[in-house]
Design an enzyme around this catalytic site. Structure first.
Site, mmCIF file in Angstrom:
data_model
loop_
_atom_site.group_PDB
_atom_site.id
_atom_site.type_symbol
_atom_site.label_atom_id
_atom_site.label_comp_id
_atom_site.label_asym_id
_atom_site.label_seq_id
_atom_site.Cartn_x
_atom_site.Cartn_y
_atom_site.Cartn_z
ATOM 1 N N CYS A 175 68.238 32.040 19.460
ATOM 2 C CA CYS A 175 69.163 31.933 20.586
ATOM 3 C C CYS A 175 69.148 33.263 21.325
ATOM 4 O O CYS A 175 69.442 34.308 20.729
ATOM 5 C CB CYS A 175 70.565 31.627 20.054
ATOM 6 N N CYS A 182 65.889 31.301 27.289
ATOM 7 C CA CYS A 182 66.879 30.485 26.566
ATOM 8 C C CYS A 182 66.057 29.476 25.778
ATOM 9 O O CYS A 182 65.158 28.834 26.344
ATOM 10 C CB CYS A 182 67.817 29.782 27.539
HETATM 11 N N1 DGL Z 1 69.847 28.361 23.249
HETATM 12 C C1 DGL Z 1 70.710 29.413 23.694
HETATM 13 C C2 DGL Z 1 69.897 30.612 24.192
HETATM 14 O O1 DGL Z 1 68.740 30.759 23.875
HETATM 15 C C3 DGL Z 1 71.734 29.157 24.758
HETATM 16 C C4 DGL Z 1 72.471 27.910 24.903
HETATM 17 C C5 DGL Z 1 73.963 28.122 25.055
HETATM 18 O O2 DGL Z 1 74.420 28.564 26.127
HETATM 19 O O3 DGL Z 1 74.659 27.847 24.082
HETATM 20 O O4 DGL Z 1 70.422 31.448 24.901
#
Ligand code: DGL
Length: 266
Positions: free
Chosen positions: A74, A183
């Site tokens: 993340c 993301c």
């Molecule tokens: N998958 C998360 C990232 O890489 C973000 C998603 C979210 O905002 O929860 O930043």
């Protein structure tokens, strides 16, 4: 640490599946435990204190599963890595993203789309500036794209509108030819992005993150050659959510356990 201990992966939702996919491809004999906090996503719209508390509770969960290292799958969480508490090594996808950027381009501007919190925390810019004064990001935050991918990935018109709203402002600022997906949810819709913007070279940091993990494990003789199991936990009710298994099929993940769990912070 023992070789047989699993590798942990943590994301706010299903985005980290794109990192799990690279782990299964690159290190197929590792055991993996994935935690997605889908109940509380999007993290990207939360305050840092909250993101840190949730991420620390996710890390404690994975430590409880006996992991030997954790892939922070993340970007939003990785942008706050210095403030997280962990007894096992953490691998940042933001760090991997910077390395992937520099592997793709050695001068000029690269587009970067990410969540609001990742953009606000400025971790990508800071890390890149430490490594190069010839490459810089043209950054655009999106409030909605990760959430739409997490919850409605098959609503094509909505998806395309949100992809456009994330990427067009970058191209209006500068004519970049490479785009970093900052993301982990975004590579799920990579095909749509490539169809809409065929002129852009897409950079996905996940492969680099797995390369860093591999180097770390190899150096300590901790690479597993006899595992390959995957357990997936999410904080939302998986039985009621066809979307999770649809995405798992779409990405082509294999797994042995898919279950709902609670974390120790509400
Ligand atoms: N998958 C998360 C990232 O890489 C973000 C998603 C979210 O905002 O929860 O930043």
């Amino acid at each position: 640490m023992e070789k047989e201990q699993p590798v942990g992966l943590f994301d706010s939702g299903i985005g980290g599946f794109t990192v799990l996919k690279e782990l299964q491809r690159g290190l197929p004999s590792e055991n993996a435990v994935y935690l997605g906090d889908s109940k509380r996503m999007p993290y990207g719209e939360r305050e840092n204190a909250e993101i840190i508390a949730f991420a620390n509770s996710g890390i404690r969960f994975l430590e409880g599963k006996g992991v030997k290292a954790i892939l922070l799958a993340c970007n939003t969480v990785s942008s706050l890595i210095d403030q997280l508490e962990s007894r096992v090594p953490l691998f940042s996808i933001v760090e991997a993203g910077c390395e992937a950027t520099l592997a793709a381009r050695n001068r000029g501007a690269v587009g970067l789309i990410a969540t609001t919190a990742t953009v606000k925390n400025g971790a990508y810019e800071r890390l890149l500036a430490r490594r190069s004064d010839r490459v810089h990001y043209i950054t655009q935050g999106t409030r909605t794209l990760a959430k739409i991918i997490n919850n409605h990935p098959y609503e094509r018109a909505l998806l395309r509108k949100n992809i456009r709203e994330a990427i067009d402002p970058i191209l209006e600022k500068q004519d970049v030819d490479a785009l970093l997906l900052g993301c982990t949810h975004f590579p799920i819709v990579r095909e749509s992005i490539e169809q809409m913007y065929p002129e852009l070279t897409i950079i996905n940091p996940a492969e680099r993150q797995i390369a860093s993990l591999r180097a770390y494990l190899a150096e300590r003789d901790l690479l597993n050659d006899a595992g390959g199991t995957t357990e997936i936990y999410t904080t939302r009710n998986v039985a009621d959510e066809k979307i999770i298994t649809q995405i798992i099929d779409h990405i082509g993940l294999k797994y042995d356990v898919l279950a709902q769990t609670e974390l120790d912070v509400d």
